[in-house]
Scaffold this motif. Structure first.
Motif, short mmCIF file in Angstrom:
data_model
loop_
_atom_site.label_atom_id
_atom_site.label_comp_id
_atom_site.label_asym_id
_atom_site.label_seq_id
_atom_site.Cartn_x
_atom_site.Cartn_y
_atom_site.Cartn_z
N VAL A 1 0.83 -1.20 0.00
CA VAL A 1 0.00 0.00 0.00
C VAL A 1 0.87 1.26 0.00
N ILE A 2 1.94 1.23 0.81
CA ILE A 2 2.86 2.37 0.83
C ILE A 2 3.50 2.56 -0.54
N ALA A 3 3.88 1.45 -1.17
CA ALA A 3 4.46 1.52 -2.52
C ALA A 3 3.48 2.12 -3.51
N HIS A 4 2.23 1.71 -3.43
CA HIS A 4 1.20 2.21 -4.33
C HIS A 4 0.99 3.70 -4.12
N GLN A 5 0.91 4.12 -2.87
CA GLN A 5 0.71 5.54 -2.59
C GLN A 5 1.94 6.37 -2.96
N SER A 6 3.13 5.82 -2.75
CA SER A 6 4.36 6.53 -3.12
C SER A 6 4.42 6.75 -4.62
N ASP A 7 4.03 5.74 -5.37
CA ASP A 7 4.01 5.86 -6.83
C ASP A 7 3.02 6.93 -7.27
N ARG A 8 1.86 6.95 -6.66
CA ARG A 8 0.84 7.95 -7.03
C ARG A 8 1.28 9.37 -6.69
N MET A 9 2.16 9.51 -5.69
CA MET A 9 2.67 10.84 -5.35
C MET A 9 3.93 11.21 -6.12
N GLY A 10 4.38 10.29 -7.00
CA GLY A 10 5.55 10.58 -7.81
C GLY A 10 6.87 10.29 -7.14
N LEU A 11 6.86 9.53 -6.05
CA LEU A 11 8.10 9.17 -5.36
C LEU A 11 8.72 7.94 -6.01
N SER A 12 10.03 7.86 -5.97
CA SER A 12 10.74 6.74 -6.59
C SER A 12 10.77 5.54 -5.67
N GLU A 13 11.22 4.41 -6.20
CA GLU A 13 11.34 3.20 -5.39
C GLU A 13 12.34 3.42 -4.25
N LYS A 14 13.40 4.17 -4.50
CA LYS A 14 14.39 4.48 -3.47
C LYS A 14 13.75 5.23 -2.30
N HIS A 15 12.87 6.17 -2.62
CA HIS A 15 12.18 6.93 -1.57
C HIS A 15 11.19 6.05 -0.81
N TRP A 16 10.53 5.17 -1.53
CA TRP A 16 9.58 4.27 -0.88
C TRP A 16 10.28 3.35 0.12
N ARG A 17 11.45 2.86 -0.23
CA ARG A 17 12.16 1.92 0.63
C ARG A 17 12.68 2.55 1.91
N GLU A 18 12.61 3.87 2.02
CA GLU A 18 12.98 4.52 3.27
C GLU A 18 12.04 4.10 4.41
N TRP A 19 10.82 3.70 4.05
CA TRP A 19 9.89 3.22 5.08
C TRP A 19 10.39 1.95 5.75
N ASN A 20 11.25 1.18 5.05
CA ASN A 20 11.77 -0.06 5.62
C ASN A 20 12.56 0.18 6.89
N TRP A 21 13.25 1.33 6.97
CA TRP A 21 14.01 1.64 8.17
C TRP A 21 13.08 1.83 9.37
N ILE A 22 11.93 2.43 9.11
CA ILE A 22 10.96 2.64 10.20
C ILE A 22 10.37 1.31 10.65
N ILE A 23 10.04 0.45 9.70
CA ILE A 23 9.48 -0.85 10.03
C ILE A 23 10.52 -1.71 10.76
N ALA A 24 11.78 -1.64 10.32
CA ALA A 24 12.84 -2.40 10.99
C ALA A 24 13.00 -1.93 12.44
#
Length: 259
Positions: free
Chosen positions: A138-161
């Motif tokens: 869902v975060i990936a889908h929303q990031s794409d819709r906001m024009g964010l790259s995959e690199k920016h989306w993966r920043e959420w992984n640090w929060i989840i970790a």
């Protein structure tokens, strides 16, 4: 003064192994549901979301997104309702010499026996693992819709970790040093909140879409709390399995697909 009062409160009520116990907020199950009903529902929803996710990713059925989002939020709402229910089965707390409400009662050998507790922790682990996967998707889908790259989306992984590390430490500490476990729980929640706020500011600067970034951040926090409550129960059910359980959660991943 606040820290002193909080310390006194914790000392008087600890050990408190999960968010509902920490907050002391429970409801009296107004729907009258059996304690096992929602855990079974969460498992069924996890299976359904897994199937829908596969259709979206492998066969590009993007028209299924509304259904995926609906089932996802139903599972989150059901998790909150269940975890804050005041009439869940109790288990004997050897430290306090009294019985306490157990969110993960079906993972407790003292409550359901060894066999069913193993089944319970395995099914709960599967459920939470899939909730993680859908959260990432869902975060990936929303990031794409906001024009964010995959690199920016993966920043959420640090929060989840960070959440997984904190939940693991809190779950382990609760089994050996309950007071420390509670402070760890409070600390990693504050760290995660700070990380989400930083992510919100950075994404707003990147996209200039403050309200959409804020909505994504709030949704993440709401789902984060639901998942972390269940994650703690996975770890506490069989404390010696925390390493493979957390390893499984960390392996959870979603696929970033551009529009």
């Amino acid at each position: 003064m606040f820290i002193s009062n909080l310390t006194d409160y914790i000392n008087a009520n600890a050990p408190m192994s999960n968010i509902p116990a920490l907050l002391g907020l429970y409801h009296d199950n107004p729907l009258g549901l059996h304690p096992i009903a929602i855990p079974i529902l969460l498992f069924v929803l996890a299976v359904a979301m897994r199937i829908i996710y596969r259709f979206i990713y492998r066969k590009e059925h993007r028209g299924l997104y509304p259904l995926l989002y609906t089932l996802w939020w139903v599972s989150v709402a059901a998790t909150y309702y269940y975890c804050f229910s005041g009439d869940l089965p109790l288990f004997e707390d050897v430290d306090l010499h009294r019985k306490e409400i157990s969110v993960g009662w079906f993972c407790q050998r003292q409550v359901v026996g060894v066999g069913w507790s193993i089944v319970g922790v395995l099914l709960l682990t599967f459920t939470v693992y899939n909730m993680f996967n859908i959260l990432l998707h869902v975060i990936a889908h929303q990031s794409d819709r906001m024009g964010l790259s995959e690199k920016h989306w993966r920043e959420w992984n640090w929060i989840i970790a960070t959440m997984l590390l904190g939940a693991s430490a809190a779950g382990i500490a609760d089994d050996t040093a309950p007071i420390a476990g509670i402070w760890i729980m409070i600390a990693y929640h504050l760290v995660v909140l700070l990380m989400v706020l930083i992510k919100l500011v950075i994404d707003t600067v990147r996209t200039h879409l403050f309200w959409r970034c804020l909505l994504s951040a709030l949704c993440f926090l709401v789902v984060f709390e639901a998942i972390t409550m269940l994650t703690i129960e996975c770890i506490e059910g069989y404390i010696y399995l925390f390493i493979p359980i957390v390893g499984l959660f960390i392996s959870a991943d979603a696929h970033y697909r551009k529009r």
